[in-house]
Design an enzyme around this catalytic site. Sequence first.
Site, short mmCIF file in Angstrom:
data_model
loop_
_atom_site.label_atom_id
_atom_site.label_comp_id
_atom_site.label_asym_id
_atom_site.label_seq_id
_atom_site.Cartn_x
_atom_site.Cartn_y
_atom_site.Cartn_z
N HIS A 98 -8.46 -8.26 -0.89
CA HIS A 98 -8.05 -8.64 0.46
C HIS A 98 -9.13 -9.57 1.04
O HIS A 98 -10.31 -9.18 1.08
CB HIS A 98 -7.97 -7.42 1.37
CG HIS A 98 -6.73 -6.60 1.23
ND1 HIS A 98 -6.39 -5.95 0.08
CD2 HIS A 98 -5.74 -6.32 2.12
CE1 HIS A 98 -5.25 -5.30 0.26
NE2 HIS A 98 -4.83 -5.51 1.49
N HIS A 150 0.87 -1.19 0.00
CA HIS A 150 0.00 0.00 0.00
C HIS A 150 0.90 1.23 0.00
O HIS A 150 1.75 1.37 0.90
CB HIS A 150 -0.89 0.01 1.23
CG HIS A 150 -1.80 -1.18 1.31
ND1 HIS A 150 -3.11 -1.14 0.89
CD2 HIS A 150 -1.58 -2.45 1.73
CE1 HIS A 150 -3.66 -2.34 1.06
NE2 HIS A 150 -2.75 -3.15 1.57
N ASP A 187 3.12 -5.41 2.64
CA ASP A 187 1.86 -4.76 3.00
C ASP A 187 2.07 -3.26 3.31
O ASP A 187 1.81 -2.42 2.46
CB ASP A 187 1.22 -5.49 4.19
CG ASP A 187 -0.30 -5.46 4.19
OD1 ASP A 187 -0.89 -5.03 3.20
OD2 ASP A 187 -0.90 -5.88 5.21
N GLU A 208 -7.88 -12.50 5.92
CA GLU A 208 -6.95 -11.88 6.87
C GLU A 208 -7.72 -11.77 8.20
O GLU A 208 -7.42 -12.47 9.15
CB GLU A 208 -6.48 -10.51 6.37
CG GLU A 208 -5.49 -9.80 7.29
CD GLU A 208 -5.26 -8.32 6.91
OE1 GLU A 208 -6.10 -7.73 6.20
OE2 GLU A 208 -4.23 -7.76 7.37
N1 ADE Z 1 -4.91 -1.43 4.12
C1 ADE Z 1 -3.62 -1.32 4.40
N2 ADE Z 1 -3.15 -2.45 4.95
C2 ADE Z 1 -4.20 -3.30 5.03
C3 ADE Z 1 -4.35 -4.63 5.50
N3 ADE Z 1 -3.35 -5.32 6.02
N4 ADE Z 1 -5.58 -5.18 5.42
C4 ADE Z 1 -6.60 -4.49 4.90
N5 ADE Z 1 -6.50 -3.25 4.45
C5 ADE Z 1 -5.31 -2.65 4.51
ZN ZN Z 2 -2.88 -5.09 2.24
#
Ligand code: ADE
Ligand code: ZN
Length: 323
Positions: free
Chosen positions: A188, A10, A269, A191
């Site tokens: 995503h 990101h 990330d 997670e």
């Molecule tokens: N935005 C930035 N990092 C993130 C993550 N690990 N999970 C979801 N959204 C994000």
């Molecule tokens: Zn991410």
Amino acid sequence: MIPKIELHLHLEGAAPPAFIRGLAKEKSIDIGGIFDERGHYRYKDFWDFLKVYEAATSVLTTPEDYGRLTTAVLEESAASGVIYSETFLSPDFCGGRDLGAWREYLHAMQEAAARAEVQDGITLRAIITCIRHFGPEKARETALCAAETVGDFVTGFGIAGDEKAGKPGDFRWSFDCAREAGLRLTAHAGEWGGPESVRAALADLGVERIGHGVRAIEDLALVDELAERGVVLEVCPGSNVALGLYPNWRAHPIGKLYDRGVKVTVSTDDPPFFHTTMEREFAELHAAFDWDEGVFAALNRTALDAAFCDADTKARIAKKLEG
Ligand code: ADE
Ligand code: ZN
């Protein structure tokens, strides 16, 4: 140093804290207590992390800021051996989803990326991402920005943010719009949501890659399906450990996913938030699973195969990987 391919980064999340502090000072913006006494980002858990992330991002208010950020981030990545990177960019933060403004932000980032390619030997491509907790309406506007700017640089579309907000199906229109425009898709999932979240992202959004996806390990039938279908996981082990999803590197499921035939890749990330770099990810994986250069070379090839760039770019990067 081993050359590396990174698929999940990101851009705002990669902003060095000193860069954000400097910009806040230049603009006399008060971003409150988002730093600890050592100057690192401070947050309590994932949801607090999202708030701190958005507070830090609030100082990035112009295309020029984003150009400078791109330069700073690519310098860090290149120093860790990264030769190809895909970064998430959000029209939500870059011009408030206004297409004219978005084009200006994009232009500044693309110019900075072109300079970094010459200076640091790193190639950047962009995945435009909507933010799940901002809701499906804003995601549509984001998808339209993405669809209007698809090209050599903008090659993908995705979704990030709070996985517990809404369902993947709420974002179907945006993903259909992006797909029809020729963008490659990732989401995503898996997670903060379990295996059902990964299944829903695949079924409802038609993505070819999953960001994280690690909680698929809780359902071995899903793991086998991912392996059979060749779904690529953008795994970010350091992020998962820092956010408390797993207590340590050895407990991280990437080893089991790899052994069971899932196409895993490795990314950072939001590296300064999680005190990581691509160099550190590789070193920790070596320490935890005894992965050697042969495994890392295989991971790099998987990542390059799954990259959202065109064939000429892939061939050029493949030559660099081979050395
Ligand atoms: N935005 C930035 N990092 C993130 C993550 N690990 N999970 C979801 N959204 C994000
Ligand atoms: Zn991410």
